[in-house]
Design an enzyme around this catalytic site. Structure first.
Site, short mmCIF file in Angstrom:
data_model
loop_
_atom_site.label_atom_id
_atom_site.label_comp_id
_atom_site.label_asym_id
_atom_site.label_seq_id
_atom_site.Cartn_x
_atom_site.Cartn_y
_atom_site.Cartn_z
CB SER A 119 -0.87 0.00 1.25
OG SER A 119 -0.05 0.28 2.36
CE LYS A 120 -1.46 6.83 -2.75
NZ LYS A 120 -2.88 7.07 -2.74
NE ARG A 121 -0.77 2.51 6.34
CZ ARG A 121 -0.91 1.19 6.49
NH1 ARG A 121 0.03 0.48 7.06
NH2 ARG A 121 -2.02 0.58 6.10
CG ASN A 122 3.25 -1.78 2.52
OD1 ASN A 122 2.76 -1.29 1.51
ND2 ASN A 122 2.77 -2.84 3.10
CB ALA A 123 7.36 0.68 -0.72
#
Ligand code: GLU
Length: 615
Positions: free
Chosen positions: A305-309
């Protein structure tokens, strides 16, 4: 009859091949043929990437686009781009433009689609609305679809009621039995309605290119399921009340009219595929072949996701990740190849791609991406390809932003920044990651004031080897060596010349160990000299080899840095014109400098003792 000459006999026979090679060869042929049969279509594939402009291209969607692109290229087919902008409310204004930029940056040029056109356009769904409406009409006519006049409010209440009764989501079938006449009349009076697919039988199974035969699940139930309180119909909406198609209708109609043969898409669409196959059946069209690629997950198994790249492609690009790297990295996310190396250019991947795709989720390990980045940078430096120029341009742009122009000029003298950076990169490409990391690793090349930690001889820096004065090379010897190396005039200031001189100096001017009066070994001397020179020139930081570093910095800068270093290590600060110069004996080697710098371009030769010429 005379027998043919022996020579002829030898020539006419097939070349001898050993048993093992023969076996390997035939199994390779068999494997290639088998792979081709199983994992590649035997006719040119028409594939498409069909993004919705509701966001930017990210790693997962780039991989989907890439697999479609590769399948088309590998089979000599066509790769199409189609913009699925049916959800106008969620459309991000610049998403479409950015999609084009990102795909082109990655080298995924589409053969048909927006901008380039093609025989089956338009390639933006918002421009094809009338086609979907017409096809929905056709289904109504053939009895495979019907108008549903239930208001959104009614459907809402119904959904809540079903939920309370613990019934699965679905339609209660109020409009399934409307007569054709009534349906036409109400539509003619412009009564708001949607069009639903009439599902009378379970959705068909389909043969997935990755998962094999699949599709039968609960959601695949068709027709009416009666329960005590209420009927349940699947009957999905095809045309919305505003006349726009749902994703399902538009997707199927377009894939049909655009003559798509193979659809590679994410597993998130896998549960919709049986319904799509049913829709093809209702239209009496041949469905394309479907292959679903699995989720990308992080090292903890979490969906990217955006949080993990799973950040958009532009952020990789802005960091300096090369298109070759990102394409290579994405291709390896789920595709298993038999090539001996993972490092491949787009062209090499195009030649080798097949549909041997994993059924398991794919873990994205970014160390692999950086490994590929270094490998592609190194390869570009070796081949002198346009990728190398591209990296140099990126670093140059950042260097210009990072350092004041006067500072750069003082280092560059008459050279261009571009060429200067290219010469550093040539020697460091195998460790290249990003322009920012390059500038920080090679900071000493861009500033006249380098930060040197206190000088540490090599013998003191190793924990496994306790300090031994036997190995210490006296500092004056190192000062003398640096001074001797400085005697090379600018006209001969090359890495090759410095290598020769360092070798000559370290083998002919061995210092004597003060404790035991023994000569130091050449190896010890050389090691210490390199250590000292690296410290003197670039503060001890890693980078190009010493001869190359000297060549890149140029004579004037090296001489200045040697002088500074000498001052910092107890010697008299040595400035050109005051220190060692002219004719003299330095550290046991005869060094000659015929003229002062600028007086002429003749150089008497390297520091290596001259071999006596035989007469
Ligand atoms: N518009 C869909 C998406 O954005 C396309 C799905 C498909 O490839 O069929 O993922």
């Amino acid at each position: 009859m005379r027998s043919p000459p022996r020579l002829f006999l030898l020539r006419s026979r097939a070349p001898w091949v050993c048993k093992t090679c023969r076996a390997n060869f035939s199994s390779t042929i068999a494997r290639t043929a088998k792979d081709k049969k199983i994992y590649l279509p035997d006719a040119p594939a028409r594939t498409r990437f069909a993004p919705s402009p509701t966001g930017y291209l990210h790693l997962g969607s780039l991989r989907t686009a890439l697999f479609n692109y590769l399948l088309a290229k590998r089979t000599g087919g066509q790769f199409l781009l189609r913009i699925e902008d049916t959800d106008q409310k969620r459309t991000v204004p610049d998403a479409e433009k950015r999609l084009y930029e990102d795909l082109q940056w990655a080298g995924l040029q589409w053969d048909e689609g927006p901008v380039v056109g093609g025989p089956y356009g338009p390639y933006r769904q918002s421009e094809r609305t009338s086609l979907y409406a017409a096809e929905a009409q056709n289904l109504i006519k053939s009895g495979h679809a019907y108008r549903c006049f239930c208001s959104p409010e009614r459907l809402d209440t119904l959904a809540r009621h079903r939920n309370e009764l613990g019934l699965p989501a679905g339609y209660d079938g109020t409009c399934t039995g409307l007569s054709a006449v009534e349906s036409e009349e109400r539509a003619a009076k412009a009564e708001t309605h949607v069009v639903r697919l009439r599902v009378t039988e379970p959705y068909p199974m389909f043969n997935d290119l990755v998962f094999g035969k699949t599709g039968q699940n609960k959601a695949a139930q068709g027709g009416v399921q009666k329960s005590e309180n209420m009927n349940t119909y699947v009957d999905p909406i095809l045309l919305k009340s505003d006349g726009h198609p749902t994703y399902h209708l538009a997707n199927v109609v377009d894939d049909h009219y655009m003559k798509i043969t193979h659809v590679i898409r994410g597993t998130e669409w896998m549960s919709s595929t049986p319904m799509h196959v049913a829709l093809y059946k209702a239209f009496q069209w041949q469905p394309p072949k479907f292959g679903h690629v699995t989720l990308l997950v992080d090292e903890n198994g979490q969906k990217l996701s955006k949080r993990n790249a799973d950040i958009d492609i532009a952020s990789y690009r802005n960091q300096g990740v090369l298109p070759d790297t990102l394409v290579n990295f994405s291709a390896l996310l789920g595709w298993s190849h038999t090539h001996k190396s993972d490092i491949m250019t787009m062209k090499e991947i195009e030649e080798r791609f097949n549909l041997k795709l994993t059924k398991g989720n794919v873990t994205v390990a970014f160390e692999k991406m950086w490994y590929l980045q270094k490998a592609h940078a190194q390869r570009s430096a070796k081949e002198g390809s346009s990728t190398f120029d591209n990296i140099v341009d990126q670093i140059t742009e950042l260097a210009e932003k990072t350092y004041p122009a006067e500072q750069l000029t003082s280092i560059l003298k008459s050279r261009t920044l571009n060429l200067y950076i290219a010469s550093i990169l040539t020697h460091t490409a195998r460790t290249y990651t990003t322009p920012a990391a390059f500038l920080s690793q090679n900071a000493a090349f861009f500033t006249p004031t380098i930060a040197r930690p206190p000088y540490t001889p090599t013998t003191q820096s190793s924990a496994s080897q306790p300090q031994s004065s036997n190995n210490n090379i006296p500092l004056p010897t190192l000062h003398t060596a640096a001074a001797a190396l400085s005697l090379v005039p600018p006209t001969h200031w090359t890495a090759t010349m410095h290598t020769q001189n360092i070798n000559a100096f370290t083998s002919s001017s061995l210092p004597t160990d003060q404790d035991q009066g023994l000569k130091q070994s050449t190896t010890t001397f050389k090691k210490e000299l390199y250590n000292y020179l690296r410290w003197a020139l670039v503060g001890g930081s890693h980078g190009p080899g010493i001869p190359a570093t000297m060549g890149i910095l140029g004579r004037e800068e090296c001489v200045r840095r040697f002088g500074e270093a000498r001052g910092l290590t107890g010697g008299e600060e040595w400035v050109e014109g005051k220190g060692v110069k002219g004719r003299g004996k330095i550290g046991g080697t005869r060094v000659e400098k015929k003229k002062e710098e600028g007086e002429g371009d003749e150089w008497m030769g390297s520091l290596a003792p001259k071999k006596k010429e035989k007469v």
